[in-house]
Design a protein around this motif. Sequence first.
Motif, short mmCIF file in Angstrom:
data_model
loop_
_atom_site.label_atom_id
_atom_site.label_comp_id
_atom_site.label_asym_id
_atom_site.label_seq_id
_atom_site.Cartn_x
_atom_site.Cartn_y
_atom_site.Cartn_z
N PRO A 1 -1.73 -0.14 -9.47
CA PRO A 1 -1.76 1.25 -9.95
C PRO A 1 -2.03 2.27 -8.86
O PRO A 1 -1.67 3.44 -8.99
N ASN A 2 -2.69 1.85 -7.78
CA ASN A 2 -3.01 2.78 -6.71
C ASN A 2 -3.14 2.01 -5.39
O ASN A 2 -3.11 0.77 -5.37
N ALA A 3 -3.31 2.77 -4.30
CA ALA A 3 -3.36 2.16 -2.98
C ALA A 3 -4.57 1.24 -2.83
O ALA A 3 -4.49 0.20 -2.17
N ARG A 4 -5.69 1.63 -3.43
CA ARG A 4 -6.89 0.80 -3.31
C ARG A 4 -6.70 -0.56 -3.96
O ARG A 4 -7.08 -1.59 -3.38
N ALA A 5 -6.13 -0.56 -5.14
CA ALA A 5 -5.88 -1.83 -5.82
C ALA A 5 -4.87 -2.67 -5.05
O ALA A 5 -5.05 -3.89 -4.90
N VAL B 1 0.83 -1.21 0.00
CA VAL B 1 0.00 0.00 0.00
C VAL B 1 0.86 1.25 0.00
O VAL B 1 0.54 2.24 -0.68
N VAL B 2 1.97 1.23 0.73
CA VAL B 2 2.86 2.40 0.78
C VAL B 2 3.44 2.69 -0.60
O VAL B 2 3.40 3.83 -1.08
N VAL B 3 3.97 1.66 -1.27
CA VAL B 3 4.57 1.87 -2.59
C VAL B 3 3.50 2.28 -3.60
O VAL B 3 3.73 3.17 -4.43
N ALA B 4 2.32 1.67 -3.54
CA ALA B 4 1.24 2.03 -4.47
C ALA B 4 0.78 3.47 -4.22
O ALA B 4 0.39 4.17 -5.16
N GLY C 1 2.19 10.33 -7.55
CA GLY C 1 3.17 10.86 -8.48
C GLY C 1 4.59 10.90 -7.96
O GLY C 1 5.49 11.41 -8.64
N VAL C 2 4.82 10.35 -6.76
CA VAL C 2 6.17 10.32 -6.20
C VAL C 2 7.10 9.48 -7.08
O VAL C 2 8.23 9.87 -7.38
N LEU C 3 6.60 8.33 -7.51
CA LEU C 3 7.43 7.45 -8.34
C LEU C 3 7.70 8.07 -9.70
O LEU C 3 8.77 7.87 -10.28
N ARG C 4 6.74 8.81 -10.23
CA ARG C 4 6.96 9.45 -11.52
C ARG C 4 8.12 10.44 -11.44
O ARG C 4 8.93 10.54 -12.36
#
Length: 241
Positions: A159-163, A74-77, A83-86
């Motif tokens: 793709p996101n925290a929810r997923a 969840v943290v990485v997602a 947009g941190v990873l971008r």
Amino acid sequence: MLRIIEIEARLFVRDRLNSLFSLVFPTLLLLGLGAIPALRTPDEKFGGLRFIDSYLSSIVVFTLVFIGLQRLPVVVATYREKGVLRRLSTTPMHPARLLVGQLVVNFAAAILSVLLTIVVGYVVFGVDLPHHPLGLACAVVLGGAGTFALGLVIASLAPNARAAGGWATVVFMLLMFFGGVYLPRFMLPSVVQAIGSYSPPGVEALQEAWLGSAPDWRHLAIMGLVSLVAGTVAARTFRWE
């Protein structure tokens, strides 16, 4: 690498509620179970041990699975979603470094949680310390590595925290079931017990080391293989956005 680990550690500490829950909930679970007199009475179903003595390996399973699958992905997602990873993708940093940083910080938290559970169990309820400390250390490291590697695969793709939370919850529930967290292992069918022995984080190896014998090398080897394969998949399939 050290700088990444330092930053991830700071972020872990700043997330006080989730971090504190990750560290102390297994111990609170032990205290809650130990407060029930019947669970502190020796029983032949547990080989003459008390329920809390035989259940400690499942609490360790919960610790590793919760941090490795409910927190890390969840943290990485969330980084990806915000947009941190971008932004990090514009730097020379390889994604494997980010994943390793997450692995180190969260694994350190899991070790602290396990140690806290051991100390509280020994002081409050007189639970024996692990009879095979080296075997338990190997089981925790390899079993934890396999579990966390599965979390990294989800973290690399969600793709996101929810997923990430949804995908991780499915794996989380399965590993908790096979690890004897929902039901004591003696109540599970033999085939389920066998699957749990070879599924991360390897409850059989944890229990054997705690109660006095060296863990089966096959269980440890499977944990190491899972961590190697899943870790490689995570690094190769990682998406910045």
